[in-house]
Design an enzyme around this catalytic site. Structure first.
Site, mmCIF file in Angstrom:
data_model
loop_
_atom_site.group_PDB
_atom_site.id
_atom_site.type_symbol
_atom_site.label_atom_id
_atom_site.label_comp_id
_atom_site.label_asym_id
_atom_site.label_seq_id
_atom_site.Cartn_x
_atom_site.Cartn_y
_atom_site.Cartn_z
ATOM 1 C CD GLN A 1 24.452 21.049 7.874
ATOM 2 O OE1 GLN A 1 23.222 20.954 7.819
ATOM 3 N NE2 GLN A 1 25.217 20.802 6.827
ATOM 4 C CE LYS B 1 25.948 23.433 4.162
ATOM 5 N NZ LYS B 1 26.094 22.345 3.199
#
Lengths: 127, 412
Positions: B205, B228
């Site tokens: 993340q 991502k």
């Protein structure tokens, strides 16, 4: 279509579920969760002579899951265990007043029946 | 880079997905923490590979195979430099999950002994928790978990206490996928190293959203996922310090990862090929390299400041709603563009479903972080997450969507 999901029937049963709580002397009990969302339902049943005399549930879940548990417990009281074990998705959708449901939400709707069946099977094993 | 919205409009034109409708409405995509969308540049790079050089990499002596090998290895160099690593220190994996498992299985099994201490935190995604829990069980080692504070930060005292136990490994996330918390990776890595442990960072993340350099941070391993950060699904990476990778036994075995195989004796291949058994995801590596180029052209400092601005705006509107509970730190210096929340009396599933009727895509559930849910005593949370193609209009759509949730459920 998901606007349909939140009609009064489902919202009412979510806010004020029937048969929410514990039974004094359950003959069967089962708890399970939905792995993808963490909804948890526990069913407690009292079976006498092959008939569901009483049933109550506890748990945490979305409106669809809780309404399904509430409507299901109302529906199966007094029914033969064998009949309840034959119930499936069309029966649950009919109780919820829905024509169809998306696969993800079907898991929420079906958790209570799945847990109820397990509590009945567990009860049969012990009996 | 002054007019954010104009910038975002330009960026959005690169993403074909935004030409589709969601439930007949404009797609407001607020689920990039689960997976990002991909720009046409990435899609075209994958397409070009299959149309112009599709062949297996390594050991092919014909022109096309050499081109494919070159493209695959160029991708490795490009992606490695993006995270401040050398090419030979980047192992391609399917995703961050596989990268973390690789460390636990390979380094962990070879180095952890009975009674050793492994440290992870309460903030982790299951992928940085379960591999260590399994390893601890298998080796009869102790798994210690650093606590988080009410605000959603790592508890400094708890960390100190665990480091004093003399752990073998400390694994922690750079940025939380639920609370948004950004941990001081560099500071913690130093303390971990001073305590004599191996430092494993989950960058899933953080790498997509801010400048990240493994050399600057000083960690021993770092895992990240391509999907991502605008890249294809099924490609990710593990950074490992060269000496460590060199000394580690292989994870999966088969083709590509050997030098010599005889019935009696096997010589493993050099790093990083030792860890890349079987035909690799060549299209994925090439696509991810193009994604890295795209992010570089925007600048990771811009990406971070853009998300900071959106997060601050969203938080300022959400905290005004007394029936909305927001989790994690409110200070945008300490958090990224991930906002988990609940509406009083409404399950996160229902929040997500009602937002979907307005074309807003968010996630709901436990976000593969059930210890975090337990910490806050909630079964689930709704989560909105931002990326480069979101703007203030998307934030406003979210707030309006939450108003609709409150109307449907008659929340005061």
């Amino acid at each position: 279509m998901s606007d349909d999901l939140y009609r009064e029937l489902i919202l009412d049963h979510y806010r004020h579920p029937s048969n929410f709580g514990h039974l004094k002397a359950p003959t069967g009990k089962y708890r399970d969760s939905n792995s993808n969302c963490g909804d948890v339902i526990q069913m407690e049943v009292r079976v006498e002579n092959g008939k569901i005399e009483d049933v109550m549930f506890t748990g945490v879940g979305c409106a669809v899951c809780i309404a399904s548990a509430s409507l299901l417990t109302e529906n199966v009281k007094g029914k033969n265990v064998e009949k309840v074990l034959e119930m499936g998705e069309p029966d649950v959708l009919a109780l919820l007043g829905l024509k169809s449901i998306t696969p993800e939400r079907a898991k929420c709707a079906m958790l209570p029946l799945k847990v109820l069946k397990m509590s009945l099977l567990q009860e049969q094993k012990q009996a | 880079m002054v007019e954010t919205s104009e910038n975002v409009q330009k960026i959005r034109r690169d993403f074909p997905i935004f030409s589709r409708l969601e439930n007949g409405k404009r797609l407001v995509y607020l689920d990039s923490a689960a997976t990002s969308q991909r720009p046409v540049q990435v899609i075209n790079a994958v397409r070009r590979f299959y149309e112009q050089m599709n062949s297996n990499v390594h050991r092919g002596l014909y022109e096309m195979s050499e081109e494919a090998t070159q493209a695959y290895e160029d991708a490795r160099s490009n992606i490695a430099s993006f995270i401040g690593a050398k090419p030979e220190e980047l192992v391609f994996t399917r995703n961050a999950t596989e990268a973390l498992n690789l460390v636990a299985y390979s380094w962990g099994r070879a180095n952890v002994r009975e009674g050793d201490v492994i440290v992870t935190t309460e903030m982790e995604h299951h992928s940085n928790f379960l591999p260590w829990k399994l390893l601890a069980t298998e080796k009869n080692a102790k798994l210690e978990v650093v606590k988080i504070t009410d605000e959603g930060l790592l508890d400094e005292d708890s960390l100190d206490e665990k480091l004093k136990l003399g752990p073998k490994i400390v694994a922690f996330t750079h940025a939380s996928n639920v609370l948004g918390t950004i941990n001081d990776a560099k500071g913690i890595a130093k303390r971990v190293k001073d305590a004599g442990a191996i430092c494993v960072l989950d960058g899933a993340q953080s790498v997509p959203h801010m400048p990240v350099s493994v050399k600057e941070i000083g960690c021993d391993f770092m895992a990240f996922s391509g999907h991502k950060m605008l890249g294809p699904m099924g490609i990710g990476g593990l950074y490992g310090r060269y000496e460590l990778l060199e000394a580690m036994p292989p994870f999966l075995t088969g083709g590509e990862m050997i030098k010599e195989v005889h019935i009696g004796e096997v010589n493993w291949n050099d790093v990083p090929y030792k860890f890349e058994a079987g035909t690799p995801n060549v299209e994925g590596a090439i696509g991810l390299s193009e994604a890295v180029n795209y992010l570089r052209s925007l600048g990771m400092d811009w990406v971070r400041s853009h998300e900071k601005e959106l997060t601050a705006y969203a938080l300022s509107l959400m905290v005004k709603e007394s029936s909305v509970q927001v989790y994690g730190p409110l200070d945008v210096e300490k958090r990224g563009g991930v906002i988990s929340f609940n509406v009083d009396g409404v399950h996160a599933h229902d929040v997500a479903q009602i937002l979907d009727t307005e074309g807003i895509a968010i996630r709901s559930g436990h976000h593969c972080a059930m210890p975090v849910m337990d910490r806050y005593g909630i079964p689930a949370a709704a989560r909105a997450s931002f990326y480069i193609y979101n703007d203030k209009e998307d934030v406003e759509a979210l707030i309006k969507g939450i108003e609709k949730v409150k109307r449907v459920f008659s929340v005061e």
